[in-house]
Design an enzyme around this catalytic site. Structure first.
Site, mmCIF file in Angstrom:
data_model
loop_
_atom_site.group_PDB
_atom_site.id
_atom_site.type_symbol
_atom_site.label_atom_id
_atom_site.label_comp_id
_atom_site.label_asym_id
_atom_site.label_seq_id
_atom_site.Cartn_x
_atom_site.Cartn_y
_atom_site.Cartn_z
ATOM 1 N N GLU A 397 -3.028 26.346 -71.772
ATOM 2 C CA GLU A 397 -3.390 26.192 -72.998
ATOM 3 C C GLU A 397 -2.531 26.324 -74.014
ATOM 4 O O GLU A 397 -2.333 25.840 -75.220
ATOM 5 C CB GLU A 397 -4.866 26.831 -73.176
ATOM 6 C CG GLU A 397 -6.028 26.400 -72.522
ATOM 7 C CD GLU A 397 -5.952 26.754 -71.130
ATOM 8 O OE1 GLU A 397 -6.949 26.143 -70.492
ATOM 9 O OE2 GLU A 397 -5.324 27.512 -70.735
ATOM 10 N N GLN A 419 -11.000 22.846 -72.254
ATOM 11 C CA GLN A 419 -11.825 22.253 -71.284
ATOM 12 C C GLN A 419 -13.469 23.342 -71.695
ATOM 13 O O GLN A 419 -14.543 22.515 -71.673
ATOM 14 C CB GLN A 419 -11.663 22.625 -70.011
ATOM 15 C CG GLN A 419 -12.523 21.838 -68.820
ATOM 16 C CD GLN A 419 -11.577 21.781 -67.418
ATOM 17 O OE1 GLN A 419 -11.567 22.648 -66.894
ATOM 18 N NE2 GLN A 419 -11.182 20.536 -67.452
ATOM 19 N N PHE A 420 -13.191 24.417 -71.919
ATOM 20 C CA PHE A 420 -14.380 25.140 -72.538
ATOM 21 C C PHE A 420 -13.761 25.889 -73.901
ATOM 22 O O PHE A 420 -12.604 26.537 -73.539
ATOM 23 C CB PHE A 420 -14.982 26.077 -71.375
ATOM 24 C CG PHE A 420 -15.562 25.433 -70.273
ATOM 25 C CD1 PHE A 420 -17.086 25.134 -70.273
ATOM 26 C CD2 PHE A 420 -14.895 24.887 -69.039
ATOM 27 C CE1 PHE A 420 -17.692 24.595 -69.377
ATOM 28 C CE2 PHE A 420 -15.679 24.330 -68.393
ATOM 29 C CZ PHE A 420 -17.144 24.113 -68.301
ATOM 30 N N ALA A 421 -14.482 26.246 -74.609
ATOM 31 C CA ALA A 421 -14.258 26.868 -75.711
ATOM 32 C C ALA A 421 -13.789 28.368 -75.420
ATOM 33 O O ALA A 421 -12.608 29.087 -76.001
ATOM 34 C CB ALA A 421 -15.294 26.980 -77.138
ATOM 35 N N ASP A 422 -14.172 28.919 -74.236
ATOM 36 C CA ASP A 422 -13.879 30.145 -73.934
ATOM 37 C C ASP A 422 -12.304 30.205 -73.483
ATOM 38 O O ASP A 422 -11.601 31.483 -73.513
ATOM 39 C CB ASP A 422 -14.600 30.725 -72.471
ATOM 40 C CG ASP A 422 -16.106 30.518 -72.755
ATOM 41 O OD1 ASP A 422 -16.891 31.338 -72.739
ATOM 42 O OD2 ASP A 422 -16.283 29.298 -72.776
ATOM 43 N N PHE A 423 -11.792 29.086 -72.918
ATOM 44 C CA PHE A 423 -10.423 29.172 -72.360
ATOM 45 C C PHE A 423 -9.385 29.269 -73.642
ATOM 46 O O PHE A 423 -8.031 29.392 -73.291
ATOM 47 C CB PHE A 423 -10.109 27.967 -71.851
ATOM 48 C CG PHE A 423 -11.102 27.871 -70.401
ATOM 49 C CD1 PHE A 423 -11.536 29.136 -69.955
ATOM 50 C CD2 PHE A 423 -11.045 26.654 -69.855
ATOM 51 C CE1 PHE A 423 -12.375 28.948 -68.920
ATOM 52 C CE2 PHE A 423 -11.770 26.474 -68.522
ATOM 53 C CZ PHE A 423 -12.527 27.793 -68.217
ATOM 54 N N HIS A 464 -17.974 30.584 -69.658
ATOM 55 C CA HIS A 464 -18.214 29.232 -70.183
ATOM 56 C C HIS A 464 -19.261 29.108 -71.251
ATOM 57 O O HIS A 464 -19.689 28.187 -71.422
ATOM 58 C CB HIS A 464 -18.504 28.524 -68.864
ATOM 59 C CG HIS A 464 -17.475 28.313 -67.624
ATOM 60 N ND1 HIS A 464 -17.136 29.325 -67.019
ATOM 61 C CD2 HIS A 464 -16.537 27.339 -67.396
ATOM 62 C CE1 HIS A 464 -16.096 29.018 -66.200
ATOM 63 N NE2 HIS A 464 -15.897 27.880 -66.735
#
Length: 658
Positions: A397, A419-423, A464
């Site tokens: 990222e 892919q997910f905001a968490d990442f 996630h």
């Protein structure tokens, strides 16, 4: 030290000598000024000049170079006036950053130089994006990026080289191995025999050379650059050298064994090249004296002129305005034709309309090409727009956000999908320190949108399901939007892409397939920073965004006896202060509802602002309805207990009976 002129004529060798002597003499002047107390800090590159000068001379003048803070020779070899550099170092208004940053922490499109930030490694990913823009535009250009041996331990080093290797980007990654990262010797930094051996792991060519030999540096970079311009690919070059001064002057050199100074002093790149030119009959003592006298006089003049330049004048409004690139959006109203679309499809439509409008738009993310993305938002995009503009990325990222900034610097737009905001935590530095601060620091736009599939409701657990918008709403320089409806999702994404500033675009995963609505066909924009009042009432106001809007609508539908004003903020940075003020005035009672945790969620800022600016209109304390101050659990029972929705009825009853 052996020099090989390889057909260079006397005039070229003399020009090389002047190019390497000048930054040395500037450095010597800086050390005098430091001792005199006229400057406060200096990062010396004495002993390393051959790398910066030789490599810069080998690059074409319109090719980008991304140096570090000890590469004065890059700036002087690109003929930046010393007066301008000195003004930058002294924080003058005429410096590249107008006194907002120091040293070489700046860029300049005029000279195609992009400076570092203090975190060392992130500029390597910018080089990837710059080179990618050249590849897409069919420009036969090379990009040169510097790093130190210490920064090769950072994840940014690995990510950037890996991306360049996978994408065959024409980037020269140049390691200046000077033996120490501040005071830490190389044997405490890495355990491989040579840093250049790391090229093997990336499947690219690695070259090690004598970084103190000006001609060897020049010839090597020249050869590599010519080759990769026509056969794009990255090359890793390790230049062996030594830092003869401290990391910066205040740190000293007591940690360095004397024998190393003894070994390297005889390898001085300036003195050795000078002796070679004397041997070749190109220089003599008289000419050397003349050149040095001319340089000394010009250095003295330009330094003193810079000292006399004006200091910055504090201006709060100017400081705030300069956080963002100037932009007057051109509003495009929606047409009358509409279609029923899911929230997910509306986002896909907005992205497709933007790809059609902007041929220089590149979208990047994990699995977004043939697979269509984890949520299938980019399904079919490869067929429509090609793999150059719809790019699968490695799992990195930080490098991809950095590459987005590099694309922007070199004339492109970028949309990066998390892919997910968490990442996004893996790219946090690139967003909050590079994207957010670039325009403020040196006036360059950061034309990047980061898409953030966010939120709970699907039992996806702690990694996630987070609502992390507050990580970014407090960072000046970013814009943050969060649509709650399909029509807004499409229009806001188009507006975000049009905006030359970095936009963090939150899209709620739970709404992807569960929510549908009428969406205007074709191209239109939704204004960033403008809230929507979904209904008017007299008893209380609920101010919310994202999934909270639908919780509020559901609750109010079940309680028709409650007369409520409902405000969907739509944008969180900037946010609509007029709409909030009007809602407070209308009812005197305000609930701020959001999915994020209570403590330091965005609602805390809204509550504080209302208390400060709208206190006279309040009939009750501002109340927040938010999720628990815990991580998000996976279990459906636990997740429902966690979410703010569970507490909405209780908060409404409390504020109405206050």
């Amino acid at each position: 030290m052996q020099f090989d002129r390889k057909g260079k004529d006397n005039a070229q060798l003399l020009a090389f000598y002047k190019a390497i002597l000048y930054p040395r003499m500037v450095e010597e002047k800086m050390l005098i000024l430091l001792r005199q107390g006229r400057i406060g800090k200096w990062f010396s590159g004495i002993g390393q000049e051959a790398i910066a000068v030789g490599s810069t001379l080998a690059m074409q003048s319109d090719e980008y170079i991304l140096p570090m803070h000890r590469n004065l020779g890059v700036f002087t070899s690109r003929n930046i006036p010393l007066k301008k550099l000195m003004a930058q170092w002294q924080g003058k208004i005429s410096g590249f950053t107008k006194g907002r940053d120091r040293s070489f922490h700046f860029g300049t499109q005029d000279y195609k130089i992009i400076g570092m930030i203090s975190h060392l490694g992130p500029q390597m990913a910018l080089a990837d994006g710059i080179a990618l823009a050249d590849v897409i535009a069919k420009q036969q250009k090379a990009t040169l990026v510097f790093t130190g041996e210490g920064a090769t331990s950072e994840g940014d080093f690995h990510e950037a080289i890996n991306v360049a290797s996978v994408w065959n980007l024409p980037v020269i990654f140049l390691i200046e191995n000077n033996g120490y990262g501040l005071s830490t010797p190389i044997n405490e930094q890495f355990n491989c025999k040579h840093l250049v051996d790391r090229a093997i792991g990336y499947g690219i060519e690695g070259i090690q050379l004598d970084g103190n030999n000006l001609l060897e540096v020049y010839d090597t970079i020249d050869r590599v650059a010519q080759d990769i311009r026509t056969k794009p690919r990255p090359v890793l070059i390790e230049c062996l050298t030594f830092r003869m001064r401290g990391h910066e002057e205040a740190s000293g050199t007591k940690y360095v064994p004397q024998h190393l100074f003894d070994e390297w002093v005889i390898k001085d790149p300036v003195k050795n090249f000078e002796a070679y030119l004397v041997e070749q009959g190109i220089l003599n003592e008289e000419l050397i004296g003349t050149i040095k006298s001319e340089f000394k006089a010009s250095i003295e003049t330009e330094v003193e002129e810079a000292f006399n330049e004006a200091e910055p004048t504090a201006n709060e409004l100017a400081e705030e305005v300069d956080m963002y690139a100037p932009y007057q959006p051109e509003a495009t109203a929606p047409g009358t034709a509409q279609s029923e679309k899911r929230y997910l499809d509306a986002i896909s439509d907005g992205l497709r309309e933007s790809m059609q409008k902007h041929p220089n738009l590149v979208i990047m993310g994990q699995d977004i090409a043939e697979y269509g993305g984890a949520f299938k938002i980019t399904e079919g995009f490869v067929t429509a727009f090609g793999k150059e503009r719809v790019r699968n990325t490695p799992i990195c990222e930080s490098a991809i956000v950095g590459a987005g900034l590099g694309l922007s610097i070199n004339g492109y737009k970028a949309v990066v999908e998390m892919q997910f905001a968490d990442f996004v935590s893996c790219s946090f530095n690139q967003i909050v320190n590079n994207l957010a601060k670039t325009h403020y620091r040196w006036g360059e736009k950061a034309d990047v949108v980061v898409r953030m599939p966010t939120g709970a409701g699907t039992g996806a657990g702690p990694f996630h399901s987070q609502s992390n918008e507050a990580w970014f709403t407090k960072t000046p320089g970013l814009k943050v939007v969060y649509p709650a409806f399909p029509a807004d999702a499409k229009g806001l994404l188009i507006s975000a892409v049009n905006d030359p500033n970095p936009v963090i675009y939150f899209e709620h995963k739970y709404l992807y397939r569960s929510l549908s609505g009428l969406v205007p066909d074709g191209y239109y924009t939704t204004e960033i920073g403008k809230a929507k009042v979904l209904q008017q009432g007299k008893q209380l106001s609920i101010i919310t965004y994202g999934l909270g809007v639908h919780w509020a609508l559901e609750y109010l539908a079940k309680h028709p006896e409650i007369s409520a004003t409902l405000v969907d903020l739509v944008s969180l940075q900037p946010w609509d202060k007029d709409a909030v003020t009007n809602a407070v005035k209308a009812t005197g009672r305000v609930i701020i509802l959001h999915e994020d945790t209570l403590t330091n969620g965005f609602g805390a800022e809204l509550s504080a602002w209302i208390a400060e600016h709208c206190f006279e209109y309040l009939d009750a304390p501002v109340m927040r309805c938010a999720s628990l101050d815990t991580a998000i659990p996976m279990s459906k029972v636990l997740e429902e207990d966690f979410l703010a929705k569970k507490r909405l009825e209780e908060v409404v009853e409390r504020i109405l009976t206050y």
